[in-house]
Design a protein around this motif. Structure first.
Motif, PDB file in Angstrom:
ATOM      1  N   MET A   1       0.851  -1.175   0.000  1.00  0.00           N
ATOM      2  CA  MET A   1       0.000   0.000   0.000  1.00  0.00           C
ATOM      3  C   MET A   1       0.894   1.234   0.000  1.00  0.00           C
ATOM      4  N   GLU A   2       0.544   2.173  -0.836  1.00  0.00           N
ATOM      5  CA  GLU A   2       1.364   3.377  -0.914  1.00  0.00           C
ATOM      6  C   GLU A   2       0.525   4.566  -1.347  1.00  0.00           C
ATOM      7  N   GLY A   3       1.122   5.719  -1.288  1.00  0.00           N
ATOM      8  CA  GLY A   3       0.508   6.940  -1.798  1.00  0.00           C
ATOM      9  C   GLY A   3      -0.828   7.272  -1.186  1.00  0.00           C
ATOM     10  N   MET A   4      -1.802   7.482  -2.061  1.00  0.00           N
ATOM     11  CA  MET A   4      -3.114   7.933  -1.638  1.00  0.00           C
ATOM     12  C   MET A   4      -3.810   6.937  -0.709  1.00  0.00           C
ATOM     13  N   GLU A   5      -3.646   5.633  -0.977  1.00  0.00           N
ATOM     14  CA  GLU A   5      -4.265   4.624  -0.111  1.00  0.00           C
ATOM     15  C   GLU A   5      -3.730   4.736   1.311  1.00  0.00           C
ATOM     16  N   LEU A  73     -11.879   5.690  -1.570  1.00  0.00           N
ATOM     17  CA  LEU A  73     -11.252   5.553  -0.258  1.00  0.00           C
ATOM     18  C   LEU A  73     -10.952   6.919   0.364  1.00  0.00           C
ATOM     19  N   LEU A  74     -10.493   7.861  -0.432  1.00  0.00           N
ATOM     20  CA  LEU A  74     -10.234   9.213   0.071  1.00  0.00           C
ATOM     21  C   LEU A  74     -11.545   9.910   0.438  1.00  0.00           C
ATOM     22  N   VAL A  75     -12.560   9.726  -0.371  1.00  0.00           N
ATOM     23  CA  VAL A  75     -13.868  10.313  -0.061  1.00  0.00           C
ATOM     24  C   VAL A  75     -14.379   9.756   1.263  1.00  0.00           C
ATOM     25  N   HIS A  76     -14.208   8.458   1.460  1.00  0.00           N
ATOM     26  CA  HIS A  76     -14.610   7.836   2.731  1.00  0.00           C
ATOM     27  C   HIS A  76     -13.803   8.416   3.899  1.00  0.00           C
ATOM     28  N   ALA A  77     -12.515   8.593   3.698  1.00  0.00           N
ATOM     29  CA  ALA A  77     -11.656   9.158   4.746  1.00  0.00           C
ATOM     30  C   ALA A  77     -12.120  10.567   5.115  1.00  0.00           C
ATOM     31  N   GLU A  78     -12.441  11.369   4.124  1.00  0.00           N
ATOM     32  CA  GLU A  78     -12.917  12.728   4.390  1.00  0.00           C
ATOM     33  C   GLU A  78     -14.266  12.704   5.096  1.00  0.00           C
ATOM     34  N   ASP A  79     -15.117  11.769   4.718  1.00  0.00           N
ATOM     35  CA  ASP A  79     -16.412  11.625   5.390  1.00  0.00           C
ATOM     36  C   ASP A  79     -16.207  11.267   6.860  1.00  0.00           C
ATOM     37  N   GLN A  80     -15.295  10.357   7.125  1.00  0.00           N
ATOM     38  CA  GLN A  80     -15.012   9.964   8.504  1.00  0.00           C
ATOM     39  C   GLN A  80     -14.424  11.128   9.301  1.00  0.00           C
TER      40      GLN A  80
END
Length: 112
Positions: A1-5, A73-80
């Motif tokens: 796993m790297e970068g944005m993930e 995944l980033l959208v989910h992270a921002e939602d959280q």
């Protein structure tokens, strides 16, 4: 796993832990453990800030011209992140309310 993930998971992990702490603080306040609840809010806030810092780094990258391609995944992270921030606000208000109710002897402490 790297970068944005990796950044997304850092955000999710930090703010998820903080959100759990904010919710637990409400339960402590309900039991009359006001100071413990306030301390847990402070600890949760420290952990939340780590997730916020990871998110801020992404914003800084984009501000300097680097293209950030948002994925689910980033959208989910921002939602959280936003959810945790909201829970902190609500938890703080509920703790203050419980404190006032206990001080005025309007409710009894729960025993768990």
């Amino acid at each position: 796993m790297e970068g944005m993930e990796l950044v997304s998971f850092q955000i999710i992990s930090s703010v998820g832990t903080a959100k759990s702490m904010f919710i637990e603080a409400i339960y402590l306040a309900k039991q009359g453990k006001i100071q413990e609840a306030k301390q847990l809010i402070k600890e949760g806030d420290t952990i939340f800030i780590e997730g916020h810092k990871a998110h801020a780094k992404l914003i800084q990258k984009e501000a300097t011209g680097e293209t950030i391609i948002p994925q689910l995944l980033l959208v989910h992270a921002e939602d959280q992140l936003m959810s945790a921030e909201g829970f902190k606000t609500i938890a703080t208000e509920i703790i203050d309310l419980y404190q006032k109710l206990f001080e005025k002897n309007l409710i009894d402490k729960e025993n768990d």
